[in-house]
Design a protein around this motif. Structure first.
Motif, PDB file in Angstrom:
ATOM      1  N   MET A 143       0.614  -0.900  -0.127  1.00 43.72           N
ATOM      2  CA  MET A 143      -0.243  -0.002  -0.192  1.00 43.72           C
ATOM      3  C   MET A 143       1.008   1.125  -0.104  1.00 43.72           C
ATOM      4  N   GLY A 144       1.142   1.830  -1.339  1.00 48.14           N
ATOM      5  CA  GLY A 144       2.336   2.609  -1.402  1.00 48.14           C
ATOM      6  C   GLY A 144       1.753   3.984  -0.834  1.00 48.14           C
ATOM      7  N   ASP A 145       1.676   5.137  -0.345  1.00 48.73           N
ATOM      8  CA  ASP A 145       1.756   5.760   0.071  1.00 48.73           C
ATOM      9  C   ASP A 145       2.541   7.690  -0.077  1.00 48.73           C
ATOM     10  N   ARG A 146       2.461   7.773  -1.431  1.00 49.77           N
ATOM     11  CA  ARG A 146       3.264   9.077  -1.262  1.00 49.77           C
ATOM     12  C   ARG A 146       3.598   9.976  -0.626  1.00 49.77           C
ATOM     13  N   LEU A 147       1.420  10.924  -0.171  1.00 48.97           N
ATOM     14  CA  LEU A 147       2.090  11.309   0.601  1.00 48.97           C
ATOM     15  C   LEU A 147       1.944  11.208   2.213  1.00 48.97           C
ATOM     16  N   GLY A 148       2.107  10.119   2.538  1.00 50.09           N
ATOM     17  CA  GLY A 148       2.436   9.588   3.843  1.00 50.09           C
ATOM     18  C   GLY A 148       0.976  10.181   5.009  1.00 50.09           C
ATOM     19  N   GLY A 385       9.625 -23.303  -4.979  1.00 46.45           N
ATOM     20  CA  GLY A 385      10.218 -22.970  -3.722  1.00 46.45           C
ATOM     21  C   GLY A 385       8.522 -22.046  -3.230  1.00 46.45           C
ATOM     22  N   HIS A 386       7.420 -22.083  -3.935  1.00 46.80           N
ATOM     23  CA  HIS A 386       6.301 -21.439  -2.857  1.00 46.80           C
ATOM     24  C   HIS A 386       6.084 -20.018  -2.735  1.00 46.80           C
ATOM     25  N   TYR A 387       7.253 -19.606  -4.013  1.00 46.85           N
ATOM     26  CA  TYR A 387       7.274 -17.702  -3.494  1.00 46.85           C
ATOM     27  C   TYR A 387       5.838 -17.470  -4.015  1.00 46.85           C
ATOM     28  N   LYS A 388       5.474 -15.896  -3.009  1.00 45.90           N
ATOM     29  CA  LYS A 388       4.728 -15.161  -3.617  1.00 45.90           C
ATOM     30  C   LYS A 388       4.348 -14.996  -4.997  1.00 45.90           C
ATOM     31  N   VAL A 389       4.000 -15.125  -6.046  1.00 39.06           N
ATOM     32  CA  VAL A 389       3.470 -14.525  -7.507  1.00 39.06           C
ATOM     33  C   VAL A 389       3.092 -12.757  -7.341  1.00 39.06           C
ATOM     34  N   SER A 390       3.751 -11.793  -7.561  1.00 36.39           N
ATOM     35  CA  SER A 390       4.041 -10.348  -7.456  1.00 36.39           C
ATOM     36  C   SER A 390       3.401  -9.850  -8.639  1.00 36.39           C
ATOM     37  N   MET A 410      -4.204 -17.102  -3.297  1.00 38.27           N
ATOM     38  CA  MET A 410      -4.150 -16.170  -1.493  1.00 38.27           C
ATOM     39  C   MET A 410      -2.774 -16.308  -1.488  1.00 38.27           C
ATOM     40  N   ARG A 411      -1.818 -16.958  -2.497  1.00 39.76           N
ATOM     41  CA  ARG A 411      -0.323 -16.980  -2.226  1.00 39.76           C
ATOM     42  C   ARG A 411       0.428 -15.755  -2.974  1.00 39.76           C
ATOM     43  N   LEU A 412       0.298 -14.552  -2.250  1.00 43.35           N
ATOM     44  CA  LEU A 412       0.511 -13.375  -3.177  1.00 43.35           C
ATOM     45  C   LEU A 412       0.641 -12.277  -2.473  1.00 43.35           C
ATOM     46  N   HIS A 413       1.957 -11.189  -3.100  1.00 42.51           N
ATOM     47  CA  HIS A 413       1.671 -10.068  -2.858  1.00 42.51           C
ATOM     48  C   HIS A 413       0.906  -8.852  -4.109  1.00 42.51           C
ATOM     49  N   LEU A 414       0.607  -7.622  -4.212  1.00 44.77           N
ATOM     50  CA  LEU A 414      -0.041  -7.187  -4.577  1.00 44.77           C
ATOM     51  C   LEU A 414       0.285  -5.786  -4.217  1.00 44.77           C
ATOM     52  N   LYS A 415       0.956  -5.009  -5.288  1.00 44.21           N
ATOM     53  CA  LYS A 415       1.953  -4.244  -5.261  1.00 44.21           C
ATOM     54  C   LYS A 415       0.740  -2.794  -6.073  1.00 44.21           C
ATOM     55  N   THR A 416       0.378  -2.080  -4.661  1.00 49.46           N
ATOM     56  CA  THR A 416      -0.283  -0.978  -5.882  1.00 49.46           C
ATOM     57  C   THR A 416       0.588   0.450  -5.055  1.00 49.46           C
ATOM     58  N   SER A 417       0.420   1.547  -5.827  1.00 49.30           N
ATOM     59  CA  SER A 417       0.493   2.703  -5.164  1.00 49.30           C
ATOM     60  C   SER A 417      -0.196   4.196  -5.560  1.00 49.30           C
ATOM     61  N   GLY A 418       0.222   4.200  -6.766  1.00 48.70           N
ATOM     62  CA  GLY A 418      -0.408   5.451  -7.006  1.00 48.70           C
ATOM     63  C   GLY A 418      -2.663   5.627  -6.585  1.00 48.70           C
ATOM     64  N   THR A 419      -2.456   5.075  -6.906  1.00 52.11           N
ATOM     65  CA  THR A 419      -4.561   4.718  -6.663  1.00 52.11           C
ATOM     66  C   THR A 419      -4.341   5.327  -4.813  1.00 52.11           C
ATOM     67  N   SER A 420      -3.953   5.781  -4.244  1.00 50.71           N
ATOM     68  CA  SER A 420      -3.913   5.873  -3.055  1.00 50.71           C
ATOM     69  C   SER A 420      -3.290   7.238  -3.185  1.00 50.71           C
ATOM     70  N   TRP A 421      -3.148   8.485  -3.872  1.00 53.11           N
ATOM     71  CA  TRP A 421      -3.018   9.185  -4.267  1.00 53.11           C
ATOM     72  C   TRP A 421      -4.070   9.647  -5.478  1.00 53.11           C
ATOM     73  N   LEU A 422      -4.510   8.890  -6.071  1.00 49.85           N
ATOM     74  CA  LEU A 422      -6.244   9.634  -6.827  1.00 49.85           C
ATOM     75  C   LEU A 422      -7.301   9.296  -5.330  1.00 49.85           C
TER      76      LEU A 422
END
Ligand SMILES: [Zn+2]
Length: 535
Positions: A143-148, A385-390, A410-422
């Motif tokens: 959950m990227g957060d550009r504004l902090g 190795g059953h790593y998470k698909v990102s 659900m063995r997974l990493h979901l990366k979001t960032s800009g959407t919190s800015w929007l």
């Protein structure tokens, strides 16, 4: 007031009356006692209250008047840590906190700025505020957060599900655009975590790092997750070479590597699950070795560096997504097996999937074909190795989330960032239309500059002109893919603008609760569509 002192010293729960008493006490501090807290505290975050050794810690918030001086620093320092006890506590109870102000009266009250050094001090005082490795967690959401200032909303969504949030996540590029450091990013997440009283553990991701030097900066900022971007050590040009060129380059590789490639890959088939077979011709096996050899060696070097620097508590993500062509399943398999062979502990791996994952809009592409190929990538991860698909640029890809959740189990990493800015811009569009119009106008003139950094296919001419849209309809811009992309890619320019930046922070401070709830709803939609279990 003595009753309050007693309650604090006995670490009793503050009932509503006592909370109001504390609030009144803080708000009634004379300016001589506390120039900061003495003027204009409007809220004590009840979830932030935390006792330790008879000392009460919490976060308080100032009113908007604090901004009317137009001071950027004030706008972003609109909250403060307060510490209170019956009498001044021993230094050991305060750790390395740098107190800004102290009142001599009873109860004793002090304040500390929400600064980087104080966030570090808080990590020691309350270890649950420090980012941790999430390697053992099955589902993680970046959950990227550009504004902090989005952490409160992120936490409220994450709390609803069986997922772990990565609350601090920035790339060097994003930081450079807005003048932040990894230390700032972790500190902002730390204060959000403390404010919301979130004790379940969270990650911090130094995103898209390419050098050991950059990794060390992220580690120094207490970021346990490192996303290693292999773009600059992979050799995509090799895909275009003819077999003779590949043979020549292959002959120069290390001999043991060469012989393993020849015996384990050349002319071999790999069965994944019951229905998928991946085979390598001799030529393709050599091509993979030449394309990825340096990247694999560098991954090993980084893995060993992380292991030594963290004592094993790190989450390494391997990122091969910033390429111009999708990752072929055979290449993913080759990389996964070779990383395993080198003892690289892969927590997650981000291939480049087919279709377009443009920022902040839905998936563009053939969904059935995406499903077919995504399933193969998941099988490769599971069997190596059953790593998470990102999934990178993962925000707002609503049409493929059910597939992503199902195929990864659900063995997974979901990366979001800009959407919190929007979502911040959406909050402003709803609650502060005049400011939205200023931001929109700025973006219309700025996006051609921003386009040099981003690959998007928006039709900017199709965005309805601002003077044709009423205040009540401004939110429609946030539902329009073209306008979303314009507002998304312009964030760096908006945040570097000397008047827009403080105005934007002041507005979001004033509408803080609205922003948190908009973020919560937006992320509940994301995580819910993946199929995460509600808790
Ligand atoms: Zn990426």
């Amino acid at each position: 007031m003595n009753e309050l002192v007693q309650l604090i010293e006995n670490e009793q729960l503050l009932d509503e009356t006592t909370q109001q008493g504390l609030h009144r006490r803080l708000a009634a501090l004379s300016p001589a006692e506390s120039p900061r807290l003495g003027t204009g505290v409007v809220q004590i975050y009840l979830r932030s209250l935390a006792w330790q050794d008879g000392v009460l810690f919490g976060v308080a918030r100032y009113g908007l008047e604090a901004f009317e001086h137009g001071d950027d620093a004030v706008a972003e320092g609109a909250r403060v840590l307060f510490v209170t006890a019956g009498h001044r506590p021993a230094d050991t109870s305060l750790g390395a906190l740098r107190l800004a102000e102290q009142s001599p009266a009873q109860p004793w009250v002090a304040t500390a700025e929400l600064a980087v050094e104080n966030a570090r001090a808080l990590h020691d005082l309350f270890p649950w505020t420090r980012p941790v490795s999430l390697r053992e967690q099955t589902t993680t959401i970046g959950m990227g957060d550009r504004l902090g200032i989005a952490t409160a909303g992120h936490i409220r969504a994450a709390r609803q599900f069986d997922v772990s949030p990565v609350l601090a996540q920035q790339s060097v590029r994003e930081n450079d655009f807005i003048g932040r450091t990894f230390d700032d990013v972790v500190a902002d997440a730390t204060w959000g975590v403390f404010q919301e009283g979130y004790r379940n553990g969270y990650g911090a991701d130094g995103d898209h790092l390419k050098t050991i030097g950059a990794i060390d900066v992220a580690l120094g900022a207490s970021m346990p997750m490192i996303t290693l971007d292999l773009t600059e050590v992979m050799r995509p040009e090799v895909a275009e070479w003819d077999n003779t060129e590949v043979d020549t380059a292959f002959a120069e590789l290390d001999e043991t590597f060469r012989s393993r490639v020849e015996t384990e890959y050349a002319g071999q088939q790999f069965h994944l699950g019951s229905a998928v077979e991946i085979s390598f011709s001799a030529a393709e096996a050599k091509r993979c070795a030449v394309m990825y050899g340096p990247a694999l060696a560098f991954s090993r070097e980084v893995n060993d560096h992380l292991d030594a620097a963290t004592g094993g508590a790190y989450d390494l993500e391997i990122s091969i997504d910033e390429t111009t062509t999708p990752t072929l399943p055979a290449h993913h398999l080759f990389i996964a097996r070779e990383l395993n062979h080198r003892g690289v502990i892969v927590n997650s791996l981000a291939p480049r999937f087919i279709g377009d994952f443009q920022k902040a809009i839905d998936y563009i592409g053939d969904i059935p074909e995406f499903e077919t190929q995504f399933r193969v990538h998941c099988l490769i991860a599971r069997e190596n190795g059953h790593y998470k698909v990102s999934v990178h640029s993962g925000s707002d890809k609503f049409s493929v989330y059910p597939i992503v959740g199902r195929e990864t189990g659900m063995r997974l990493h979901l990366k979001t960032s800009g959407t919190s800015w929007l979502e911040a811009i959406k909050t402003i569009a709803i609650h502060d239309p005049a400011l939205y119009r200023r931001i929109h106008t700025f973006a219309v003139s700025y996006y051609p500059t921003a386009l040099t950094f981003y690959h998007i296919t928006a039709d900017f001419d199709a965005i309805p002109p601002l003077d044709s849209v009423s205040d009540a309809e401004l939110i429609q811009y946030l539902e329009d893919a073209n306008a979303r992309q314009m507002l998304h890619i312009s964030y760096g320019g908006i945040l570097q603008d000397k008047t827009l930046r403080p105005a934007l922070y002041a507005s979001l401070h004033h509408f803080e609760e609205e922003y948190a709830e908009i973020i919560r709803a937006h992320f509940e939609k994301h995580i819910g569509l993946l199929g995460a279990t509600r808790v």
